[in-house]
Write an enzyme that holds these catalytic residues in place. Structure first.
Site, short mmCIF file in Angstrom:
data_model
loop_
_atom_site.label_atom_id
_atom_site.label_comp_id
_atom_site.label_asym_id
_atom_site.label_seq_id
_atom_site.Cartn_x
_atom_site.Cartn_y
_atom_site.Cartn_z
N PHE A 21 0.68 -1.33 -0.07
CA PHE A 21 -0.10 0.08 0.00
C PHE A 21 0.89 1.17 0.05
CE2 PHE A 21 -3.13 -3.26 1.53
CZ PHE A 21 -4.15 -2.90 0.39
N SER A 22 0.58 2.18 0.91
CA SER A 22 1.24 3.42 0.94
C SER A 22 2.74 3.64 1.06
CB SER A 22 0.60 4.41 1.79
OG SER A 22 -0.75 4.74 1.24
N THR A 23 3.46 2.29 1.23
CA THR A 23 4.77 2.47 1.59
C THR A 23 5.32 2.91 0.26
OG1 THR A 23 4.80 0.61 3.10
CG2 THR A 23 6.87 0.93 1.74
N LYS A 29 4.18 5.27 -1.55
CA LYS A 29 4.36 6.78 -1.73
C LYS A 29 5.78 7.34 -1.81
CE LYS A 29 -0.29 8.40 -0.47
NZ LYS A 29 -1.14 6.93 -0.21
#
Length: 375
Positions: free
Chosen positions: A66-68, A70
């Protein structure tokens, strides 16, 4: 600077923690990796990729985090800035004219990196199929009216961060975000087969299914009126759950708000922000210091808590021991990757079980064990 490190102690302690968590049933599959001064320090794993009785999870198993991802997106933007292909204070609409709609003409790349554009919201009835339609979502984001004047506040742009910066990258380079990441970041580092936005179809078989371990219940317990539920995740079908992440169509889609990776690849990326890794350094020391410095420090309007942010990275998260010289990004369910500028250390954790932040200590335990061994 030469640092003393008890590498054998690091590996033994990390292996003990990983094996104990899996044996206890608190975790199903874990990868942990670290670099120190550009050299591999830890590459460990435990558990199964397909649940009890399934295939073992290895260091080469891909895990959607997931947002890792970003942090990967932010790194790509900084690499392009280092090459003079974009400027932080240029309006996004200069690169992507349609984005100027509804008063967003002054929103800059810097605002996008600091979650300050004012467009964290998704259309209320957005579906997973629409989420995976790049052109449709870019058009929807460009058509949104900002919730606040760009640059006047910061509020976590959970999904929209990816389209805002990803389409900017596409307009500048002529490459999809996935192809740009490969050309400018992962190929130079030798991790093009281990760190992705959208997966090639051939890599689906290498990707571990995710399982719920309290994260979905945590989201369910949030009142529907809180900003995160109301704007960032407006309906259950686009919550960052195992159900969504296990869809092939989702994993194959170019979504730079998230990423699929191995821990060792993510740790290598952050190591190359601190210094050379096998002769490759992604950014100059000055650029890294600038990107990882405090750009925003205050209440996040979506997360409803105080956060320090650099340009695209969170600073001083709990797994970083609250130290603002550490920068990186975490993902739903507890994955994380970051660099510790003070120690010359990078660390990444991927996991197949998505856990509630209220009970999660895994990343902190592992990173503390590594920090304690680095003198």
């Amino acid at each position: 600077m030469q640092r003393r490190v008890r590498a054998d102690d690091v590996r033994a302690r990390a292996g003990e923690i990983l094996d104990g968590l899996v044996a206890s049933g608190r975790e199903s599959g874990l990868q942990a990796a670290a670099y120190l001064d550009g050299e591999p320090l830890l590459d460990a794993h435990a558990g199964r990729a397909d649940g009890p009785g399934g295939r073992p999870l290895t260091s080469g198993t891909l895990v959607h985090s997931f947002s890792t991802g970003k942090g990967f997106t932010a790194t790509l933007v900084h690499v392009l800035a280092e090459r003079g292909l974009l400027d932080y204070d240029t309006p996004i609409a200069r690169y992507w004219p349609e984005f100027a709609e509804h008063g967003k003409g002054r929103a800059t790349v810097r605002h996008a990196l600091t979650h300050a554009v004012g467009v964290p919201q998704l259309p209320a009835a957005v579906t997973p199929a629409e989420l995976c339609d790049w052109d449709a979502m870019c058009a929807a984001v460009a058509a949104q009216r900002p919730l606040w004047e760009p640059g006047t506040a910061s509020g976590y742009h959970g999904w929209t961060f990816g389209w805002i910066l990803g389409e900017t990258v596409r307009r500048i380079t002529g490459l999809t975000p996935a192809d740009a990441l490969r050309r400018y970041v992962t190929e130079p580092l030798g991790i093009a087969d281990e760190l992705y936005f959208g997966l090639p179809r051939s890599e689906l078989a290498r990707t571990a299914p995710l399982v719920e371990g309290g994260w979905e219940a945590y989201l369910e317990a949030l009142p529907p009126t809180v900003p995160f539920r109301r704007y960032v995740a407006p309906n259950r079908s686009v919550w960052t759950t195992a159900e969504l992440a296990n869809r092939a169509s989702y994993l194959l889609s170019d979504l730079p708000a998230g990423g699929t990776t191995t821990a060792r690849a993510a740790a290598r990326l952050y190591a190359a922000l601190l210094g050379e890794v096998d002769g490759v350094r992604l950014l100059s020391p000055e650029r890294t210091a600038y990107a990882a410095g405090v750009a925003v420090d205050g209440k996040d309007l979506m997360l409803m808590a105080r956060h320090a942010k650099g340009l695209g990275y969170f600073l001083g998260l709990p797994a970083m021991a609250g130290e603002r010289t550490a920068f990186g990004h975490h993902g739903s369910g507890g994955s994380i990757a970051f660099a510790d500028r003070e120690r010359g250390l990078s660390f990444a954790l991927t996991r197949t079980r998505l856990v509630s932040p209220r009970s999660d200590t895994t990343a902190r335990r592992l990173s503390d064990a590594i920090r304690s061994a680095v003198a």
